[in-house]
Design a protein around this motif. Structure first.
Motif, short mmCIF file in Angstrom:
data_model
loop_
_atom_site.label_atom_id
_atom_site.label_comp_id
_atom_site.label_asym_id
_atom_site.label_seq_id
_atom_site.Cartn_x
_atom_site.Cartn_y
_atom_site.Cartn_z
N LEU A 50 -107.58 -12.72 97.73
CA LEU A 50 -106.89 -11.79 98.64
C LEU A 50 -105.60 -12.42 99.17
CD1 LEU A 50 -109.77 -10.14 100.71
CD2 LEU A 50 -108.14 -8.97 99.21
N GLU A 51 -105.59 -13.72 99.33
CA GLU A 51 -104.39 -14.40 99.81
C GLU A 51 -103.38 -14.61 98.69
OE1 GLU A 51 -105.16 -17.86 102.18
OE2 GLU A 51 -106.67 -16.81 103.37
N LYS A 52 -103.84 -14.87 97.48
CA LYS A 52 -102.94 -15.10 96.34
C LYS A 52 -102.27 -13.80 95.91
CE LYS A 52 -102.84 -16.62 91.55
NZ LYS A 52 -103.62 -17.05 90.40
N LEU A 53 -103.05 -12.74 95.86
CA LEU A 53 -102.54 -11.43 95.48
C LEU A 53 -102.04 -10.70 96.73
CD1 LEU A 53 -105.53 -10.27 93.25
CD2 LEU A 53 -103.32 -11.15 92.45
N THR A 54 -101.27 -9.66 96.52
CA THR A 54 -100.97 -8.73 97.59
C THR A 54 -101.79 -7.49 97.27
OG1 THR A 54 -98.73 -9.61 97.76
CG2 THR A 54 -99.13 -7.48 98.78
N VAL A 55 -102.92 -7.34 97.97
CA VAL A 55 -103.84 -6.24 97.70
C VAL A 55 -103.62 -5.16 98.75
CG1 VAL A 55 -106.25 -5.55 97.42
CG2 VAL A 55 -105.53 -7.85 96.73
N PHE A 56 -103.40 -3.94 98.28
CA PHE A 56 -103.23 -2.80 99.17
C PHE A 56 -104.47 -1.93 99.11
CE2 PHE A 56 -98.85 -3.88 97.94
CZ PHE A 56 -98.33 -4.14 99.20
N GLY A 57 -104.80 -1.32 100.23
CA GLY A 57 -105.93 -0.41 100.28
C GLY A 57 -105.54 0.89 100.94
N ALA A 58 -106.14 1.98 100.46
CA ALA A 58 -106.03 3.28 101.13
C ALA A 58 -107.23 3.33 102.07
CB ALA A 58 -106.06 4.41 100.11
N VAL A 59 -106.96 3.15 103.35
CA VAL A 59 -108.01 3.04 104.36
C VAL A 59 -108.28 4.41 104.97
CG1 VAL A 59 -108.76 1.83 106.44
CG2 VAL A 59 -107.21 0.68 104.82
N LEU A 60 -109.53 4.83 104.86
CA LEU A 60 -109.95 6.13 105.40
C LEU A 60 -110.20 6.00 106.91
CD1 LEU A 60 -112.44 6.89 102.50
CD2 LEU A 60 -110.16 7.89 102.82
N PRO A 61 -110.24 7.13 107.63
CA PRO A 61 -110.45 7.06 109.08
C PRO A 61 -111.69 6.29 109.51
CG PRO A 61 -109.75 9.26 108.46
CD PRO A 61 -109.99 8.50 107.18
N ASP A 62 -112.74 6.29 108.68
CA ASP A 62 -113.96 5.57 109.03
C ASP A 62 -113.92 4.09 108.64
OD1 ASP A 62 -114.31 5.58 106.28
OD2 ASP A 62 -116.12 6.81 106.30
N GLY A 63 -112.76 3.64 108.11
CA GLY A 63 -112.59 2.23 107.76
C GLY A 63 -112.93 1.89 106.33
N ARG A 64 -113.57 2.81 105.62
CA ARG A 64 -113.87 2.55 104.21
C ARG A 64 -112.58 2.62 103.39
NH1 ARG A 64 -116.54 6.32 101.54
NH2 ARG A 64 -115.88 7.87 103.04
N LEU A 65 -112.63 2.05 102.20
CA LEU A 65 -111.49 2.11 101.29
C LEU A 65 -111.69 3.23 100.28
CD1 LEU A 65 -110.98 -1.71 100.62
CD2 LEU A 65 -109.56 -0.22 102.03
N GLY A 66 -110.68 4.07 100.15
CA GLY A 66 -110.72 5.13 99.14
C GLY A 66 -110.14 4.66 97.83
N GLY A 67 -109.30 3.62 97.87
CA GLY A 67 -108.67 3.10 96.66
C GLY A 67 -107.98 1.78 96.96
N ILE A 68 -107.67 1.06 95.87
CA ILE A 68 -106.98 -0.22 95.99
C ILE A 68 -106.02 -0.39 94.83
CG2 ILE A 68 -108.79 -1.48 97.24
CD1 ILE A 68 -109.64 -2.69 94.51
N GLY A 83 -93.28 -8.90 87.90
CA GLY A 83 -94.51 -8.77 88.67
C GLY A 83 -95.47 -7.86 87.93
N TRP A 84 -96.71 -7.83 88.41
CA TRP A 84 -97.76 -7.04 87.78
C TRP A 84 -98.47 -6.17 88.81
CZ3 TRP A 84 -98.78 -6.96 82.62
CH2 TRP A 84 -98.12 -7.91 81.85
N MET A 85 -98.71 -4.92 88.44
CA MET A 85 -99.59 -4.06 89.22
C MET A 85 -100.95 -4.12 88.54
SD MET A 85 -99.25 -0.13 90.62
CE MET A 85 -98.67 0.56 89.09
N ILE A 86 -101.95 -4.57 89.28
CA ILE A 86 -103.28 -4.76 88.73
C ILE A 86 -104.32 -4.15 89.67
CG2 ILE A 86 -102.63 -6.85 87.45
CD1 ILE A 86 -103.88 -8.53 89.68
N GLN A 87 -105.56 -4.12 89.21
CA GLN A 87 -106.71 -3.68 90.02
C GLN A 87 -106.56 -2.27 90.57
OE1 GLN A 87 -108.07 -6.48 92.97
NE2 GLN A 87 -107.92 -8.22 91.58
N VAL A 88 -105.91 -1.39 89.86
CA VAL A 88 -105.73 -0.02 90.35
C VAL A 88 -107.05 0.73 90.22
CG1 VAL A 88 -104.45 2.13 90.12
CG2 VAL A 88 -103.31 -0.07 89.61
N TYR A 89 -107.55 1.24 91.35
CA TYR A 89 -108.80 2.00 91.35
C TYR A 89 -108.84 2.94 92.54
CZ TYR A 89 -113.76 3.18 91.45
OH TYR A 89 -114.95 3.87 91.46
#
Length: 172
Positions: A50-68, A83-89
């Motif tokens: 998590l520190e090496k990559l720049t990971v983004f999350g779509a954070v839902l109102p309840d705190g869960r992640l809808g996507g990354i 650069g690379w875009m990876i881990q798309v889900y």
């Protein structure tokens, strides 16, 4: 649907582990990593990622992640412009909502300050993802045959690029 997009940190470890494992289990053809290897990682190893990559999350109102998705900048002196875009889900419940596009646009905006071109790899049969990436200005520049062997089946991977210092479709 309401969500915010932000960079994930070690405070998001549990939510990140859950969605990343889900992605690897549901779509083994889409990722180089496999669920078993990921599940075996320690929390410290995942925090380091998590520190090496720049990971983004779509954070839902309840705190869960809808996507990354994640951004990785090449480190070599001769390739730091890439650069690379990876881990798309995106979780199935949020597909078709615009969440994937919003995550990708957020990552692209971040990458503009870091690199001149952004690369990604996508399973050649993931037509929805390919259409999205093309709408975002990415172009296929090659296909790696038999990139992965998943459950006895070969999976080809399209390599795509978007030049951030040029308008989409402009000559390289």
């Amino acid at each position: 649907m309401s969500y915010s997009i932000r960079r994930l940190s070690r405070n998001d470890l549990g939510a990140y582990k859950a969605i990343r494992l889900e992605a690897l289990e549901r779509h083994p053809e889409a990722f180089l990593s496999d669920a078993e290897s990921f599940a075996a990682l320690t929390d410290e190893e995942i925090e380091a990622a998590l520190e090496k990559l720049t990971v983004f999350g779509a954070v839902l109102p309840d705190g869960r992640l809808g996507g990354i998705n994640a951004f990785l900048r090449a480190q070599g002196a001769k390739e730091r412009h890439r650069g690379w875009m990876i881990q798309v889900y995106v979780r199935p419940a949020h597909r078709g909502s615009g969440m994937a596009r919003a995550l990708c646009e957020h990552l692209i905006a971040h990458a503009r300050a870091e690199v001149l071109q952004l690369h990604l790899g996508v399973w050649s049969e993931n037509y929805a993802a390919i259409r999205l990436y093309e709408k975002l200005g990415f172009e296929v520049y090659g296909t790696e045959p038999r990139y992965l062997l998943v459950n006895g089946c070969f999976c080809d991977e399209h390599m795509m690029v978007r030049f951030l210092d040029k308008a989409p479709g402009e000559d390289k």
